[in-house]
Design a protein around this motif. Structure first.
Motif, short mmCIF file in Angstrom:
data_model
loop_
_atom_site.label_atom_id
_atom_site.label_comp_id
_atom_site.label_asym_id
_atom_site.label_seq_id
_atom_site.Cartn_x
_atom_site.Cartn_y
_atom_site.Cartn_z
N ALA A 193 1.04 3.45 -3.54
CA ALA A 193 1.09 2.92 -2.18
C ALA A 193 1.54 4.00 -1.20
O ALA A 193 0.96 4.16 -0.11
CB ALA A 193 2.03 1.72 -2.12
N GLN B 273 -5.54 -10.22 -5.36
CA GLN B 273 -5.09 -9.91 -6.70
C GLN B 273 -6.04 -8.88 -7.31
O GLN B 273 -7.21 -8.78 -6.93
CB GLN B 273 -5.08 -11.16 -7.58
CG GLN B 273 -4.05 -12.19 -7.20
CD GLN B 273 -4.00 -13.32 -8.22
OE1 GLN B 273 -4.94 -13.54 -8.97
NE2 GLN B 273 -2.89 -14.03 -8.25
N LEU C 114 4.02 -6.09 -2.97
CA LEU C 114 3.25 -5.96 -4.20
C LEU C 114 4.05 -6.58 -5.35
O LEU C 114 5.21 -6.25 -5.54
CB LEU C 114 2.97 -4.49 -4.50
CG LEU C 114 2.00 -3.78 -3.54
CD1 LEU C 114 2.17 -2.27 -3.62
CD2 LEU C 114 0.56 -4.16 -3.87
N PHE D 266 8.25 -4.03 -3.57
CA PHE D 266 7.65 -4.09 -4.90
C PHE D 266 8.53 -4.95 -5.78
O PHE D 266 9.75 -4.76 -5.86
CB PHE D 266 7.54 -2.67 -5.47
CG PHE D 266 7.06 -2.63 -6.90
CD1 PHE D 266 5.80 -3.07 -7.25
CD2 PHE D 266 7.88 -2.13 -7.91
CE1 PHE D 266 5.36 -3.02 -8.55
CE2 PHE D 266 7.45 -2.08 -9.22
CZ PHE D 266 6.18 -2.53 -9.54
N VAL E 135 3.26 -4.65 3.33
CA VAL E 135 2.81 -5.60 2.31
C VAL E 135 3.83 -5.66 1.18
O VAL E 135 4.64 -4.76 0.99
CB VAL E 135 1.44 -5.18 1.72
CG1 VAL E 135 0.34 -5.26 2.77
CG2 VAL E 135 1.51 -3.79 1.10
N SER F 208 -0.53 -8.50 -7.51
CA SER F 208 -0.80 -9.36 -6.36
C SER F 208 -0.28 -8.69 -5.11
O SER F 208 0.73 -7.98 -5.13
CB SER F 208 -0.11 -10.72 -6.53
OG SER F 208 -0.55 -11.37 -7.69
N LEU F 209 -0.97 -8.92 -3.99
CA LEU F 209 -0.59 -8.36 -2.70
C LEU F 209 -0.49 -9.47 -1.67
O LEU F 209 -1.34 -10.37 -1.64
CB LEU F 209 -1.63 -7.31 -2.27
CG LEU F 209 -1.44 -6.60 -0.93
CD1 LEU F 209 -1.98 -5.17 -1.03
CD2 LEU F 209 -2.18 -7.34 0.18
N ALA G 70 -3.38 -1.14 -7.62
CA ALA G 70 -2.71 -1.07 -6.31
C ALA G 70 -3.59 -0.36 -5.29
O ALA G 70 -3.73 -0.82 -4.14
CB ALA G 70 -1.37 -0.36 -6.45
N LEU H 239 -6.49 -2.65 -4.19
CA LEU H 239 -6.01 -3.71 -3.31
C LEU H 239 -5.63 -3.17 -1.93
O LEU H 239 -5.98 -3.76 -0.90
CB LEU H 239 -4.78 -4.39 -3.92
CG LEU H 239 -5.01 -5.53 -4.91
CD1 LEU H 239 -3.67 -6.01 -5.46
CD2 LEU H 239 -5.74 -6.69 -4.26
N LEU H 240 -4.91 -2.06 -1.92
CA LEU H 240 -4.41 -1.54 -0.65
C LEU H 240 -5.52 -0.94 0.20
O LEU H 240 -5.46 -1.00 1.44
CB LEU H 240 -3.31 -0.50 -0.92
CG LEU H 240 -2.01 -1.10 -1.47
CD1 LEU H 240 -1.08 0.01 -1.97
CD2 LEU H 240 -1.30 -1.94 -0.40
#
Length: 296
Positions: free
Chosen positions: A73, A4, A89, A51, A87, A42-43, A111, A114-115
């Motif tokens: 992304a 997250q 999102l 998404f 993933v 969140s991922l 994003a 996280l990515l």
């Protein structure tokens, strides 16, 4: 690969905007801070890159295929060699849209953080910031969510002076303010500011000192935004009459305004009173500063 990230609201403490250049872009100078309220991203593993939206302002973005989270992304993935695990999102959209709070840029920054963790932990901060900057004027600043002085188109960043954590209230009258529309009206008015950064101390010792200094600065988009959305002027007029308010100003291109208060207690009192008097407004007590901790 689960995770997250917090996407804090961005607040322009001042925003000085110059005349557009030959390329049509306006140079600016702005002191940016971030609130401890915002969106959350969140991922999780998925069968394909996907998404999804939730939260009180999800409907405002539904059907938007060019969402900045998706663009972030795709931009990161496009710069990597070889495939990466797909993933999902999920964006919990708690901030109003077209509100002058940098929500889209902050979501994109969350994003990217996280990515990178999931896809390319070896990628440098500078490389990640270059991707964020390509996504929009606030992209680079909103990647890290730390106080910063932004110049140029918003991509030239230098550390902010030392700042106290500022008790504040964010208020949005429930009307969108299109950035393009506000800048268009600014151009029609033809009133532009000096974008040389004003002299600043190395540090502000208190919110009172900061508010006093900010009273000498301005948001050059305020008059243009009020011309498009007069409700912004109503917010500022109401805040000017409240005893807890040290300084009230519009953030970004609007329509959200902020009020700096001497203490958390006074910010809470102001927020509760505004919520009672104007239930149609979006009102959030917060603290301004940053960066704020990520979700556990």
């Amino acid at each position: 690969m689960f995770g997250q990230a917090f996407a804090p609201a961005k607040v322009n403490l001042f925003l000085h905007v110059g005349a557009p250049g030959d390329d049509g872009y306006h140079p600016l100078s702005s002191l940016l801070v971030f609130a401890d309220v915002g969106d959350r991203l969140s991922l999780a593993p998925a069968d394909a890159l996907e998404f999804r939206l939730s939260g009180p302002f999800a409907e405002s973005l539904s059907g938007e295929g060019d969402n900045l989270v998706v663009r972030a992304a795709q931009a990161l993935l496009g710069g990597l060699r070889g495939p990466r695990a797909p993933v999902g999102l999920m964006l919990d959209k708690a901030l109003p849209v077209a509100a002058g709070l940098g929500g889209g840029s902050s979501d994109a920054g969350a994003a990217l953080r996280l990515l990178r963790r999931a896809w390319a932990p070896e990628l440098s901060d500078d490389a990640l910031q270059a991707i964020a900057a390509d996504l929009g004027a606030d992209g680079a600043a909103c990647l890290w969510g730390a106080p910063v002085l932004a110049e140029g188109r918003g991509e030239v960043l230098t550390p902010a002076p030392g700042l106290p954590v500022c008790p504040a209230v964010l208020i949005n009258p429930g009307v969108p303010a299109s950035t393009a529309g506000v800048y268009g009206r600014l151009d029609a008015l033809g009133v532009f500011g000096d974008v040389a950064p004003p002299p600043m101390p190395e540090a502000f010792e208190s919110v009172e000192e900061l508010a006093g200094w900010l009273s000498l600065q301005r948001n050059d988009l305020e008059a243009a935004a009020i011309g498009i959305a007069p409700e912004i002027g109503d917010v500022l007029a109401d805040l000017a009459a409240e005893p807890e308010v040290l300084l009230a100003r519009m953030s970004g291109s609007g329509a959200t305004c902020f009020a700096l208060c001497p203490s958390d207690i006074e910010a809470e009192q102001l927020a509760e009173r505004l919520e009672s008097l104007r239930p149609d407004w979006w009102v959030r007590r917060c603290r301004l500063g940053g960066p704020w901790p990520e979700p556990a």
